[in-house]
Design an enzyme around this catalytic site. Structure first.
Site, PDB file in Angstrom:
ATOM      1  N   CYS A  17      34.935  37.982  64.873  1.00 19.18           N
ATOM      2  CA  CYS A  17      33.483  38.395  64.743  1.00 19.18           C
ATOM      3  C   CYS A  17      32.921  37.483  63.910  1.00 19.18           C
ATOM      4  O   CYS A  17      31.799  37.591  63.044  1.00 19.18           O
ATOM      5  CB  CYS A  17      33.389  39.842  64.127  1.00 19.18           C
TER       6      CYS A  17
ATOM      7  N   GLN B  84      35.726  42.326  52.995  1.00 21.09           N
ATOM      8  CA  GLN B  84      37.183  41.768  52.487  1.00 21.09           C
ATOM      9  C   GLN B  84      37.628  41.750  51.239  1.00 21.09           C
ATOM     10  O   GLN B  84      38.575  41.072  50.765  1.00 21.09           O
ATOM     11  CB  GLN B  84      37.351  40.312  53.352  1.00 21.09           C
TER      12      GLN B  84
ATOM     13  N   ASP C 106      28.423  41.382  50.904  1.00 12.89           N
ATOM     14  CA  ASP C 106      29.355  41.962  52.030  1.00 12.89           C
ATOM     15  C   ASP C 106      30.547  41.857  51.367  1.00 12.89           C
ATOM     16  O   ASP C 106      31.305  40.802  51.305  1.00 12.89           O
ATOM     17  CB  ASP C 106      29.192  41.060  53.353  1.00 12.89           C
TER      18      ASP C 106
ATOM     19  N   LYS D 120      39.212  49.378  55.048  1.00 14.29           N
ATOM     20  CA  LYS D 120      40.103  48.155  54.753  1.00 14.29           C
ATOM     21  C   LYS D 120      40.504  48.204  53.238  1.00 14.29           C
ATOM     22  O   LYS D 120      41.286  47.545  52.694  1.00 14.29           O
ATOM     23  CB  LYS D 120      38.880  46.924  54.714  1.00 14.29           C
TER      24      LYS D 120
ATOM     25  N   HIS E 254      30.264  37.319  58.821  1.00 17.74           N
ATOM     26  CA  HIS E 254      30.725  38.226  60.015  1.00 17.74           C
ATOM     27  C   HIS E 254      29.649  38.809  60.597  1.00 17.74           C
ATOM     28  O   HIS E 254      28.468  38.530  60.212  1.00 17.74           O
ATOM     29  CB  HIS E 254      31.640  39.386  59.528  1.00 17.74           C
TER      30      HIS E 254
HETATM   31  N1  C6P Z   1      36.289  42.475  59.847  1.00 22.69           N
HETATM   32  C1  C6P Z   1      38.200  42.053  60.904  1.00 22.69           C
HETATM   33  O1  C6P Z   1      39.329  42.075  61.526  1.00 22.69           O
HETATM   34  P1  C6P Z   1      33.150  47.321  59.632  1.00 22.69           P
HETATM   35  O2  C6P Z   1      33.655  47.051  61.187  1.00 22.69           O
HETATM   36  O3  C6P Z   1      31.848  47.765  59.385  1.00 22.69           O
HETATM   37  O4  C6P Z   1      34.203  48.194  58.755  1.00 22.69           O
HETATM   38  O5  C6P Z   1      33.014  46.013  58.877  1.00 22.69           O
HETATM   39  C2  C6P Z   1      32.346  44.766  59.331  1.00 22.69           C
HETATM   40  C3  C6P Z   1      32.765  43.657  58.773  1.00 22.69           C
HETATM   41  C4  C6P Z   1      31.805  43.039  57.750  1.00 22.69           C
HETATM   42  N2  C6P Z   1      32.162  42.087  57.158  1.00 22.69           N
HETATM   43  C5  C6P Z   1      33.400  41.458  57.037  1.00 22.69           C
HETATM   44  C6  C6P Z   1      33.664  40.372  55.915  1.00 22.69           C
HETATM   45  C7  C6P Z   1      34.253  42.023  57.657  1.00 22.69           C
HETATM   46  O6  C6P Z   1      35.603  41.580  57.641  1.00 22.69           O
HETATM   47  C8  C6P Z   1      34.082  42.976  58.671  1.00 22.69           C
HETATM   48  C9  C6P Z   1      35.172  43.739  59.419  1.00 22.69           C
HETATM   49  C10 C6P Z   1      37.491  43.098  60.874  1.00 22.69           C
HETATM   50  O7  C6P Z   1      38.041  40.852  60.225  1.00 22.69           O
HETATM   51  C11 C6P Z   1      36.944  43.553  62.038  1.00 22.69           C
HETATM   52  S1  C6P Z   1      35.981  42.544  62.887  1.00 22.69           S
END
Ligand code: C6P
Length: 419
Positions: free
Chosen positions: A377, A216, A213, A239, A136
Site C-alpha cells: 500500500c 507502525q 501516522d 498492530k 501509506h
Molecule cells: N499497513 C501493512 O502491511 P489500517 O489498515 O487502518 O489498520 O492501517 C493503515 C496503515 C496506515 N499507515 C501505515 C504506515 C500502515 O502501515 C498501515 C497499514 C499494513 O503495511 C497493511 S497495508
C-alpha cells in the site's frame, strides 16, 4: 562473538524471555504446510496474546451490552470497561486528557476523520498540504480527496536512496500557503523512522498543525504526544497486539473542539430537534453509533500486556533481531535491501535478482514462513525505487533468532533454485 550470541547475553541481562512470551500466543504453535509457523508479517498485523483473547471472551461471555445508554448493570459494566481503555490509551501516549482520545476503526479512519472534518472547515483554494513520498495510501488518498474538493494542492517531501526524507526539501517546501502536514512516523515498507520532532518544530514555527501516522510506530517506539507536541496522531489496535477494527485518533483539544463532527448518529449528540442538533462533548462528538466495544476492551488488554513486558525492552529486542537479520541477508548475493535508513523499526524489505517477490512469498510459505510481498500500500515508494514490489519480513516481540535463520535458509534455497 556473533550478533546472535551477543543478543542472547543482552536479553538475559534485561530479563527478556522470548520463550515465555511465545507461550502467550497460542497461534504460534501451529504447523503450516507441515512446518512450524514462522510469522514474520507483523507490520501487516500482529498476533494476539491470550490476555487479549481472554478479555474479548470475558466481554461477550459476561458483560455484552451497549454502552452509554443503559442504567442496567451490564451496560454500566461494559461502559466502565470501554472507558477504562480510553484512560489506558491516554496514559500510554501521555495525552493531556481522555477527551483527546477518539476511538475509530483504525489508522485509516482516523486520518479520514481529520482530512474530512479539519480539511472541510479550514482548507481553501490554493492552500498546500504536505505529505511525504513514503506515505501509506491511507495517508495519501484522504488528502487527495479533500484537496480535490477544496482545490488545494498536495505537496510531497521526497526520499533519498536510503529511504530517508530529504529534510532540506521539506524546509524549502513549507511556506505561508501550507495549511497542514501529515507524515508517517515509521514507514511500513522501508522501516525508516522519520525525524518527526524536527518536522513538528518547523511546522509550528509556521503555525501549521501536524498529524503523525503512527500505525507502525506505536508498537516499536514509546510515544509521548505532549513531548512530540503533535497535533494529531493515528494508530490501529491490531498492530499493537490488539484486535482488528479498533483504532485511535489523538487530537489536541483546541483542534477537536473547533472541528465539526465527522459522522452523525447516536451518541454524538447532546440534543436533537428537526430544527437543530447540538453535539455531544468530546470525545463523543466524534464517536457516532455503537462502537467496537469488544475491540476497545481488547485494545486496553493489549496495552496492559505490552506495558507489562515494557515497550523499551520489546524495542531493543526487536532491534537486535533486525540487526541480525540485516547482517545475515546482506551476505546473500543477488539480494538487495530496500530501505537502509540509519534509524529503522524492525521492518526488512528486499528484492531478489530475477525472482518476483510473489514467488519468494509463495516459496517461503511452503517453508512455514509468513512474510508480505507486494507494494505494501505504498505504490509511490515502489515507483521511487523503480520496482514493482518487495518482499518484507517484519519482526514482533515473539520472533526469535532461530526464526531469522529459517528465513535466511529459505532465501538461500530460493536463490539456488531461481538464481
Ligand atoms: N499497513 C501493512 O502491511 P489500517 O489498515 O487502518 O489498520 O492501517 C493503515 C496503515 C496506515 N499507515 C501505515 C504506515 C500502515 O502501515 C498501515 C497499514 C499494513 O503495511 C497493511 S497495508
Amino acid at each position: 562473538m556473533s550478533l546472535k550470541s551477543d543478543a542472547a547475553v543482552q536479553s538475559a541481562k534485561t530479563g527478556y524471555d522470548v520463550n515465555r512470551i511465545r507461550k502467550d500466543f497460542p497461534i504460534l504453535k501451529q504447523l503450516v504446510h507441515g512446518k512450524p509457523l514462522v510469522y514474520l508479517d507483523n507490520a501487516a498485523t500482529t498476533q494476539k496474546p491470550l490476555q487479549v483473547l481472554n478479555a474479548l471472551e470475558k466481554y461477550y461471555y459476561t458483560m455484552n451490552a451497549n454502552i452509554h445508554r443503559g442504567v442496567h448493570a451490564l451496560s454500566q459494566e461494559a461502559t466502565e470497561a470501554y472507558e477504562s481503555s480510553r484512560i489506558k490509551i491516554k496514559k500510554f501516549i501521555n495525552a493531556l486528557g481522555k477527551n483527546e482520545i477518539i476511538f475509530t476503526r483504525g489508522t485509516t479512519e482516523s486520518i479520514n476523520l481529520v482530512a474530512q472534518s479539519y480539511g472541510r472547515k479550514y482548507f481553501n483554494e490554493g492552500d498546500e498540504i504536505i505529505i511525504s513520498q513514503m506515505e501509506h495510501h491511507s495517508n495519501i488518498v484522504p488528502w487527495q480527496l479533500i484537496c480535490e474538493e477544496k482545490k488545494a494542492k498536495l505537496r510531497v517531501i521526497p526520499i533519498d536512496d536510503t529511504g530517508e526524507l530529504v529534510f532540506e526539501e521539506f524546509e524549502k517546501m513549507i511556506n505561508e500557503k501550507t495549511k497542514f502536514i501529515s507524515v508517517v512516523y515509521a514507514s511500513n515498507s522501508l522501516g525508516t523512522v522519520n525525524p518527526v520532532k524536527q518536522i513538528i518544530e518547523l511546522a509550528h514555527s509556521f503555525n501549521v498543525p501536524v498529524l503523525l501516522d503512527a500505525a507502525q510506530a506505536v508498537n516499536h517506539l514509546k510515544i509521548d504526544v505532549q513531548e512530540l507536541d503533535c497535533d494529531f496522531l493515528a494508530f490501529s489496535g491490531h498492530k499493537l497486539y490488539g484486535p482488528t477494527g479498533i483504532g485511535v485518533l489523538y487530537g489536541k483539544v483546541n483542534h477537536l473542539e473547533n472541528m465539526p463532527p465527522y459522522q452523525g448518529g447516536g451518541d454524538m449528540i447532546a440534543k436533537v430537534t428537526f430544527e437543530k442538533t447540538l453535539y455531544n462533548e468530546l470525545p463523543y462528538k466524534f464517536e457516532a453509533g455503537t462502537p467496537n466495544i469488544a475491540g476497545t476492551i481488547g485494545l486496553g488488554a493489549a496495552i496492559d500486556y505490552v506495558e507489562k513486558i515494557g515497550l523499551d525492552k520489546i524495542a531493543s529486542y526487536e532491534n537486535e533481531l533486525l540487526d541480525y537479520a540485516t547482517q545475515k541477508i546482506s551476505e546473500l548475493s543477488g539480494l538487495k535491501i530496500i530501505g537502509t535508513a540509519k534509524n529503522k523499526i524492525s521492518v526488512l524489505s528486499f528484492v531478489l535478482e530475477n525472482v518476483h517477490p510473489h514467488d519468494v512469498g509463495t516459496f517461503l510459505d511452503f517453508e512455514g514462513v509468513a512474510i508480505r510481498t507486494g507494494h505494501h500500500c505504498t505504490q509511490p515508494v515502489m515507483d521511487r525505487y523503480a520496482i514493482p514490489a518487495t518482499s518484507r519480513a517484519s519482526f514482533g516481540m515473539y520472533n526469535t533468532f532461530e526464526e531469522v535463520d529459517v528465513l535466511v535458509n529459505g532465501l538461500k534455497k530460493i536463490l539456488e533454485v531461481f538464481g
